[in-house]
Design a protein around this motif. Structure first.
Motif: not given
Length: 296
Positions: A46-57, A68-77
């Motif tokens: 999952c981490i690998k996919r999120l990094v590949a999508e540019g959502r995290f470094t 490190c989140a590259t944008a606010d992703v907490t809205g999904s929870v």
């Protein structure tokens, strides 16, 4: 009703673990994932996919890594704040129904299919139900939102707005009959039943533990957030006058707010010690504290 294991996607867990500074401690993430029955491999992928999508470094390796989140992703929870606040207003008797149905009709050609689909999705997301092709009804006044969306899509001239206090569909005229005919109340109630059982059991867990560990607190918070969002997002928030009474949604939200309140008390201690905490707590704190104030 026995407790069903919360269905928590790994991606949602990662988003829930984002702290106030926008980081995720991988060690903490793997620990919580383990308590929820997720494997390390599942988390790594999952981490690998999120990094590949540019959502995290990603810095470091394994459990010592830092995301490190590259944008606010907490809205999904967390569900929409205004949506949740309105639900608690209804629960506390501050949003009585005026007996008015709000209807929206449109006939948009196939050439504007994308705009038509977007308008339909907006209506459904705001709790409206389809009466028949191109005709939707809501028990709540959502006109300003629909008008804004239709104007943005350039199709406002194709949308008709009307209200009625005398709606009938076939033989159904009584408001409660119409509500049960138009909205899947049994499915909505089932989701709230799951939330109520989870919140009740976690309250017992917190009451039986003098000082729950950080892992226990975070696990409960993630479980609550997942079930609360799953119950709230598809809820059209029909006025209590249209729902079976007692309504399970009211009880579930009450139990959830009590559970969150206890978690906030523990988190206040962590905040006083300058320990970083997931943003998840602040997302819910505003809504729950607002609900508690209304109930006074």
């Amino acid at each position: 009703m026995p407790e069903a294991a919360p269905e928590i996607p790994t991606r949602l867990l990662v988003h829930a673990m984002v702290r106030e500074d926008g980081t995720v401690d991988a060690g903490e993430l793997y620990t919580i994932a383990g308590t929820l029955g997720m494997s390390d491999q599942q988390v790594r992928l999952c981490i690998k996919r999120l990094v590949a999508e540019g959502r995290f470094t990603h810095e470091g390796r394994g459990r010592k890594a830092l995301l490190c989140a590259t944008a606010d992703v907490t809205g999904s929870v967390a569900p929409n704040v205004d949506h949740v606040r309105y639900a608690y207003q209804q629960d506390n008797g501050h949003a009585p129904w005026d007996g008015i149905w709000h209807l929206f009709a449109f006939a948009i050609p196939e050439s504007a299919r994308a705009a038509r689909d977007t308008l339909r999705d907006t209506l459904l997301s705001l709790g409206a139900a389809a009466v028949q092709g191109g005709l939707y009804v809501s028990a709540n006044p959502i006109e300003k939102h629909i008008e804004a969306q239709a104007r943005h899509l350039g199709i406002l001239d194709a949308v008709t707005f009307l209200t009625s206090s005398d709606l009938r569909i076939g033989e159904h005229r009584a408001p409660t009959d119409l509500a049960s005919e138009l909205w899947p109340l049994a499915e909505i109630a089932d989701r709230y039943d799951r939330l109520a059982v989870l919140a009740h059991n976690r309250l017992d867990q917190l009451d039986d533990t003098a000082s729950p560990t950080d892992t226990e607190q975070l696990t409960i918070a993630v479980e609550l957030a997942a079930e609360f969002t799953r119950a709230m997002e598809p809820d059209p928030l029909l006025p209590p006058e249209l729902l079976p009474q007692p309504w399970t949604g009211t009880r579930a939200r009450y139990l959830a707010s009590r559970c969150w309140t206890q978690l906030f008390e523990y988190q206040a201690v962590a905040a006083a010690d300058n320990q970083p905490r997931p943003r998840l707590f602040s997302l819910y704190a505003d809504v729950i504290h607002h609900a508690a104030h209304q109930a006074r």
